[in-house]
Scaffold this motif. Structure first.
Motif, PDB file in Angstrom:
ATOM      1  N   LYS A   1      56.973  32.826  41.914  1.00 50.95           N
ATOM      2  CA  LYS A   1      55.531  32.796  41.991  1.00 50.95           C
ATOM      3  C   LYS A   1      55.186  31.290  41.675  1.00 50.95           C
ATOM      4  CE  LYS A   1      54.230  37.137  42.959  1.00 50.95           C
ATOM      5  NZ  LYS A   1      53.613  37.564  44.076  1.00 50.95           N
TER       6      LYS A   1
ATOM      7  N   GLU B   1      51.022  37.534  38.879  1.00 52.89           N
ATOM      8  CA  GLU B   1      50.129  36.635  39.648  1.00 52.89           C
ATOM      9  C   GLU B   1      48.947  35.897  38.508  1.00 52.89           C
ATOM     10  OE1 GLU B   1      48.355  38.615  42.927  1.00 52.89           O
ATOM     11  OE2 GLU B   1      50.298  39.029  43.879  1.00 52.89           O
ATOM     12  N   ASN B   2      48.546  36.613  38.138  1.00 51.25           N
ATOM     13  CA  ASN B   2      47.388  36.300  37.052  1.00 51.25           C
ATOM     14  C   ASN B   2      48.187  35.312  35.927  1.00 51.25           C
ATOM     15  OD1 ASN B   2      45.425  37.526  38.263  1.00 51.25           O
ATOM     16  ND2 ASN B   2      45.301  39.371  36.254  1.00 51.25           N
TER      17      ASN B   2
ATOM     18  N   SER C   1      41.871  33.200  34.643  1.00 48.01           N
ATOM     19  CA  SER C   1      42.850  33.721  35.357  1.00 48.01           C
ATOM     20  C   SER C   1      42.913  35.466  35.529  1.00 48.01           C
ATOM     21  CB  SER C   1      44.302  33.242  34.986  1.00 48.01           C
ATOM     22  OG  SER C   1      44.693  34.059  33.785  1.00 48.01           O
TER      23      SER C   1
ATOM     24  N   THR D   1      53.028  44.380  35.906  1.00 44.99           N
ATOM     25  CA  THR D   1      52.604  44.696  37.551  1.00 44.99           C
ATOM     26  C   THR D   1      52.634  43.249  38.361  1.00 44.99           C
ATOM     27  OG1 THR D   1      50.229  44.321  37.046  1.00 44.99           O
ATOM     28  CG2 THR D   1      51.229  46.554  36.584  1.00 44.99           C
ATOM     29  N   GLU D   2      52.685  43.362  39.653  1.00 40.15           N
ATOM     30  CA  GLU D   2      52.489  42.187  40.408  1.00 40.15           C
ATOM     31  C   GLU D   2      51.443  41.563  40.128  1.00 40.15           C
ATOM     32  OE1 GLU D   2      54.931  39.868  42.455  1.00 40.15           O
ATOM     33  OE2 GLU D   2      55.589  41.739  41.467  1.00 40.15           O
ATOM     34  N   LYS D   3      50.263  42.119  39.960  1.00 43.54           N
ATOM     35  CA  LYS D   3      48.989  41.339  39.713  1.00 43.54           C
ATOM     36  C   LYS D   3      48.967  40.754  38.299  1.00 43.54           C
ATOM     37  CE  LYS D   3      44.667  40.713  40.256  1.00 43.54           C
ATOM     38  NZ  LYS D   3      44.402  39.645  41.285  1.00 43.54           N
ATOM     39  N   GLN D   4      49.591  41.218  37.352  1.00 42.86           N
ATOM     40  CA  GLN D   4      49.944  40.792  36.004  1.00 42.86           C
ATOM     41  C   GLN D   4      50.921  39.342  36.015  1.00 42.86           C
ATOM     42  OE1 GLN D   4      51.228  44.161  33.754  1.00 42.86           O
ATOM     43  NE2 GLN D   4      49.334  43.875  32.587  1.00 42.86           N
TER      44      GLN D   4
ATOM     45  N   ASP E   1      49.283  32.017  37.584  1.00 44.23           N
ATOM     46  CA  ASP E   1      47.867  31.270  37.310  1.00 44.23           C
ATOM     47  C   ASP E   1      47.511  30.601  36.340  1.00 44.23           C
ATOM     48  OD1 ASP E   1      45.471  30.077  38.903  1.00 44.23           O
ATOM     49  OD2 ASP E   1      44.425  31.576  37.869  1.00 44.23           O
TER      50      ASP E   1
END
Length: 140
Positions: A124, A50-51, A97, A45-48, A54
């Protein structure tokens, strides 16, 4: 400026995804299971992403910081202590993260095999490095 950023991003991506996976593999002996999962084309996912980015950027900075310390340690016992300390900080950075080491490793391995995922992560990372660089300038 763009050349420096591009060069840094290229260096991070070419060495980092592989070293990030290697660091994560050291933490868990279930690496074959994670590799098999990564080969199944996992959905990230996009959140994964991003995490992961980070965590990845933090892990790379920790690795760079400790690499010099380990090389100048003087004796193997001190170097091993520093490696353990670095691994602990890397694990903490990954947890901070919002992901666990196993998921970090899974995404890292998948990115090494999936060009589209690697591209998403690279974009990213570029944005994250730029953001951190600007924050660093603001603090100066």
């Amino acid at each position: 400026m763009k050349l420096i950023k591009h060069t840094l991003l290229t260096a991070v991506l070419t060495t980092g995804l592989a070293s990030g996976a290697a660091i994560a593999q050291q933490q868990n002996t279930q690496a074959p299971k994670a590799q098999a999962q990564a080969q199944k084309q996992i959905q990230v996912t996009e959140k994964q992403v991003e995490n992961f980015v980070d965590a990845y950027v933090s892990v790379q900075f920790i690795g760079q910081e400790y690499q010099a310390k380990i090389q100048s340690a003087g004796d193997q016992e001190k170097a091993m202590k520093l490696q353990k300390e670095a691994r602990g900080k890397m694990e903490t950075a990954i947890a901070d993260s919002g992901m666990d080491v196993e998921k970090y490793r899974e995404i890292s391995l998948a990115a090494n095999q999936d060009k589209a995922l690697r591209s998403r992560i690279a974009k990213k990372i570029s944005a994250e490095l730029e953001s951190r660089q600007q924050a660093q300038k603001a603090d100066s």
